[in-house]
Design a protein around this motif. Sequence first.
Motif, PDB file in Angstrom:
ATOM      1  N   GLY A 152      25.447  52.926 -31.754  1.00  0.00           N
ATOM      2  CA  GLY A 152      25.447  54.158 -30.980  1.00  0.00           C
ATOM      3  C   GLY A 152      24.899  54.044 -29.576  1.00  0.00           C
ATOM      4  O   GLY A 152      24.947  55.008 -28.808  1.00  0.00           O
ATOM      5  N   LEU A 153      24.393  52.863 -29.210  1.00  0.00           N
ATOM      6  CA  LEU A 153      23.776  52.699 -27.895  1.00  0.00           C
ATOM      7  C   LEU A 153      24.832  52.708 -26.797  1.00  0.00           C
ATOM      8  O   LEU A 153      25.854  52.048 -26.892  1.00  0.00           O
ATOM      9  CB  LEU A 153      22.996  51.383 -27.847  1.00  0.00           C
ATOM     10  N   LYS A 154      24.557  53.467 -25.744  1.00  0.00           N
ATOM     11  CA  LYS A 154      25.389  53.487 -24.544  1.00  0.00           C
ATOM     12  C   LYS A 154      24.699  52.709 -23.435  1.00  0.00           C
ATOM     13  O   LYS A 154      23.464  52.547 -23.441  1.00  0.00           O
ATOM     14  CB  LYS A 154      25.613  54.918 -24.057  1.00  0.00           C
ATOM     15  N   VAL A 155      25.475  52.270 -22.462  1.00  0.00           N
ATOM     16  CA  VAL A 155      24.880  51.718 -21.247  1.00  0.00           C
ATOM     17  C   VAL A 155      23.984  52.772 -20.607  1.00  0.00           C
ATOM     18  O   VAL A 155      22.906  52.468 -20.101  1.00  0.00           O
ATOM     19  CB  VAL A 155      25.970  51.255 -20.271  1.00  0.00           C
ATOM     20  N   ALA A 156      24.409  54.011 -20.676  1.00  0.00           N
ATOM     21  CA  ALA A 156      23.632  55.112 -20.090  1.00  0.00           C
ATOM     22  C   ALA A 156      22.265  55.274 -20.731  1.00  0.00           C
ATOM     23  O   ALA A 156      21.378  55.904 -20.153  1.00  0.00           O
ATOM     24  CB  ALA A 156      24.412  56.417 -20.197  1.00  0.00           C
ATOM     25  N   ASP A 157      22.056  54.697 -21.935  1.00  0.00           N
ATOM     26  CA  ASP A 157      20.795  54.870 -22.661  1.00  0.00           C
ATOM     27  C   ASP A 157      19.747  53.805 -22.342  1.00  0.00           C
ATOM     28  O   ASP A 157      18.585  53.969 -22.721  1.00  0.00           O
ATOM     29  CB  ASP A 157      21.043  54.813 -24.174  1.00  0.00           C
ATOM     30  N   VAL A 158      20.123  52.712 -21.713  1.00  0.00           N
ATOM     31  CA  VAL A 158      19.257  51.533 -21.706  1.00  0.00           C
ATOM     32  C   VAL A 158      17.962  51.725 -20.928  1.00  0.00           C
ATOM     33  O   VAL A 158      16.969  51.038 -21.189  1.00  0.00           O
ATOM     34  CB  VAL A 158      20.005  50.281 -21.198  1.00  0.00           C
ATOM     35  N   THR A 183       9.327  53.491 -24.994  1.00  0.00           N
ATOM     36  CA  THR A 183       9.750  52.204 -24.455  1.00  0.00           C
ATOM     37  C   THR A 183      11.262  52.203 -24.272  1.00  0.00           C
ATOM     38  O   THR A 183      12.001  52.529 -25.202  1.00  0.00           O
ATOM     39  CB  THR A 183       9.362  51.058 -25.404  1.00  0.00           C
ATOM     40  N   SER A 184      11.741  51.841 -23.098  1.00  0.00           N
ATOM     41  CA  SER A 184      13.178  51.781 -22.867  1.00  0.00           C
ATOM     42  C   SER A 184      13.773  50.553 -23.535  1.00  0.00           C
ATOM     43  O   SER A 184      13.075  49.564 -23.789  1.00  0.00           O
ATOM     44  CB  SER A 184      13.483  51.757 -21.368  1.00  0.00           C
ATOM     45  N   TYR A 185      15.058  50.598 -23.794  1.00  0.00           N
ATOM     46  CA  TYR A 185      15.753  49.469 -24.409  1.00  0.00           C
ATOM     47  C   TYR A 185      15.658  48.231 -23.533  1.00  0.00           C
ATOM     48  O   TYR A 185      15.379  47.129 -24.025  1.00  0.00           O
ATOM     49  CB  TYR A 185      17.213  49.845 -24.651  1.00  0.00           C
ATOM     50  N   PHE A 197      21.742  34.836 -23.359  1.00  0.00           N
ATOM     51  CA  PHE A 197      22.043  36.121 -23.992  1.00  0.00           C
ATOM     52  C   PHE A 197      23.541  36.390 -23.973  1.00  0.00           C
ATOM     53  O   PHE A 197      24.289  35.841 -23.152  1.00  0.00           O
ATOM     54  CB  PHE A 197      21.302  37.275 -23.293  1.00  0.00           C
ATOM     55  N   THR A 198      23.986  37.222 -24.904  1.00  0.00           N
ATOM     56  CA  THR A 198      25.312  37.823 -24.840  1.00  0.00           C
ATOM     57  C   THR A 198      25.114  39.315 -24.654  1.00  0.00           C
ATOM     58  O   THR A 198      24.196  39.908 -25.234  1.00  0.00           O
ATOM     59  CB  THR A 198      26.143  37.563 -26.114  1.00  0.00           C
ATOM     60  N   LEU A 199      25.959  39.915 -23.833  1.00  0.00           N
ATOM     61  CA  LEU A 199      25.875  41.350 -23.569  1.00  0.00           C
ATOM     62  C   LEU A 199      27.225  41.967 -23.895  1.00  0.00           C
ATOM     63  O   LEU A 199      28.221  41.723 -23.218  1.00  0.00           O
ATOM     64  CB  LEU A 199      25.501  41.604 -22.105  1.00  0.00           C
ATOM     65  N   ASN A 200      27.251  42.752 -24.964  1.00  0.00           N
ATOM     66  CA  ASN A 200      28.465  43.424 -25.412  1.00  0.00           C
ATOM     67  C   ASN A 200      28.139  44.903 -25.559  1.00  0.00           C
ATOM     68  O   ASN A 200      27.753  45.378 -26.623  1.00  0.00           O
ATOM     69  CB  ASN A 200      28.939  42.830 -26.740  1.00  0.00           C
ATOM     70  N   LEU A 201      28.260  45.625 -24.478  1.00  0.00           N
ATOM     71  CA  LEU A 201      27.804  47.014 -24.446  1.00  0.00           C
ATOM     72  C   LEU A 201      28.696  47.813 -23.500  1.00  0.00           C
ATOM     73  O   LEU A 201      29.123  47.305 -22.470  1.00  0.00           O
ATOM     74  CB  LEU A 201      26.349  47.058 -23.961  1.00  0.00           C
ATOM     75  N   GLY A 202      28.968  49.063 -23.866  1.00  0.00           N
ATOM     76  CA  GLY A 202      29.728  49.933 -22.986  1.00  0.00           C
ATOM     77  C   GLY A 202      30.798  50.749 -23.687  1.00  0.00           C
ATOM     78  O   GLY A 202      31.201  51.805 -23.194  1.00  0.00           O
ATOM     79  N   ALA A 229      22.917  51.871 -14.499  1.00  0.00           N
ATOM     80  CA  ALA A 229      22.229  51.422 -15.713  1.00  0.00           C
ATOM     81  C   ALA A 229      22.623  49.995 -16.075  1.00  0.00           C
ATOM     82  O   ALA A 229      21.779  49.196 -16.503  1.00  0.00           O
ATOM     83  CB  ALA A 229      22.541  52.371 -16.874  1.00  0.00           C
ATOM     84  N   TYR A 230      23.898  49.663 -15.907  1.00  0.00           N
ATOM     85  CA  TYR A 230      24.361  48.300 -16.212  1.00  0.00           C
ATOM     86  C   TYR A 230      23.696  47.298 -15.276  1.00  0.00           C
ATOM     87  O   TYR A 230      23.252  46.224 -15.706  1.00  0.00           O
ATOM     88  CB  TYR A 230      25.879  48.222 -16.081  1.00  0.00           C
ATOM     89  N   ALA A 231      23.584  47.668 -14.003  1.00  0.00           N
ATOM     90  CA  ALA A 231      22.924  46.785 -13.030  1.00  0.00           C
ATOM     91  C   ALA A 231      21.462  46.582 -13.387  1.00  0.00           C
ATOM     92  O   ALA A 231      20.939  45.460 -13.311  1.00  0.00           O
ATOM     93  CB  ALA A 231      23.056  47.371 -11.627  1.00  0.00           C
ATOM     94  N   ALA A 232      20.792  47.654 -13.797  1.00  0.00           N
ATOM     95  CA  ALA A 232      19.378  47.545 -14.171  1.00  0.00           C
ATOM     96  C   ALA A 232      19.198  46.607 -15.353  1.00  0.00           C
ATOM     97  O   ALA A 232      18.257  45.791 -15.394  1.00  0.00           O
ATOM     98  CB  ALA A 232      18.826  48.928 -14.492  1.00  0.00           C
ATOM     99  N   LEU A 233      20.101  46.706 -16.330  1.00  0.00           N
ATOM    100  CA  LEU A 233      20.010  45.856 -17.511  1.00  0.00           C
ATOM    101  C   LEU A 233      20.274  44.392 -17.171  1.00  0.00           C
ATOM    102  O   LEU A 233      19.505  43.506 -17.550  1.00  0.00           O
ATOM    103  CB  LEU A 233      21.010  46.348 -18.566  1.00  0.00           C
TER     104      LEU A 233
END
Length: 445
Positions: A152-158, A183-185, A197-202, A229-233
């Motif tokens: 259920g995690l969105k990029v918008a949530d991170v 605490t943020s994700y 790392f692998t990043l599979n989100l969105g 949010a994606y840039a921050a992550l």
Amino acid sequence: MRLIHVLLITTLLFFSACRLETSINPEKQINTPVNTSVGFYTRYIAIGDSQTAGYANDGLYNWAIYNSFPNIFAGSLEGAGLKAFNQPLFSIAQMNGTGFMELKGTDANGQPLIVRDTLKTAIRESINISGSGTIQLLSKFSGDNDNFGVAGLKVADVTNTQAGNTNRYFERLLPLNAPANNTSYVDFVTSKPFGFFTLNLGINDVFGYAAGGGVNLNSLTDKTIFNAAYAALVNKLTGNGAKGVLTTIPDVSTLPFFTTNRLTDILNKAKLINPAFDKLYIEAKQSTDAGQDDHETRTATAADLLLLSLNVAQIGKPVQTQHGVQYYGLSLYAPIENKWVLDANEIAIIEDYTNAYNKYIKATALSKSMALFDAFTFFYNVKGGMVIQGIPVSSNYLTGGLFSLDGVHLSPRGNAVLANMYVAVTNAKYGTALKEAKLSDYSAN
């Protein structure tokens, strides 16, 4: 598609989940990968949503977690220096986590008979969170962890410090109980050193809108918010020099959830009721303007998608309307509600958002000189079928071998295919010689 044999893993669960060799697919281990001199695989972490977590058959449970694509991919990293890949398993007594779908044959109408396994679940308690309603919390996990997939995690949530209170899958991984988490994700997953790392989100930034038939526009993440949010992550993940793989977002309309209930099949059944029934009526959005919310009743076309959640057995049943008794879905006065249909205009909106998100993901991979797995292209190509390692696979529901019963998340074999995609792009970008998983070692259901 899947008849889960949970008893097969009971003995395996007695072994420590902290060692790589016991967290690889319990059916068979993959071949030992070749050695490589590349040294940034000291610790691999998986960042993402339900697909990363191993969610399958509409549930998160130990068998599915064992067969997650990060766990399979970690097996390929073993020869490159990875010593362990830890996953947040449930206890043996609660091995079935949230519960999951099981296939029990077919019903009287020839439709798949699917029931939910609710034994040995890991439900902790239910609490009410202001603004989010009642949330059924899961048993906490407190061990070492490298798989940070959160359903259920969105990029918008991170970057949201309250996400750990409203998302039970994230709450399960945090030390505090909701609603006390702050605490943020992005901060949580980067709290300990890692090299890869692998990043599979969105996908969740569009999926809620799509799976709800385009009813809730607020389920779409604003493009500017997504980019920020994606840039921050990514900036946080790469801040200490870590390498990784970014992933584009699949076109949701290629998933079995949206492609299984075909218009032609439904009309053929309708004609058995009455040969005059040659049209299906739906509520549809009138415009491709995301901000416009007017709908109309019209006949469905091949450009519209009927969701897997639609109870097709109800189509053609008599229903009472203000125009008297009508046949559901086969009358202008008893159309299939918008929430069960992703119409052509809603599909165009989703394509617009998905393309915008993917454009930013690709640009980020290029600017950061990172590997990129183009999931959008892969799932588009595999939709019609392909042969991988001599095994035919496709996106067909129940028979394609890639997807689980929910029509969204992958089967063990599907996860092995996905892991091999990460192997390929990692080797190409970073000069490694990681070996692929053997697909025949992984079940298709």
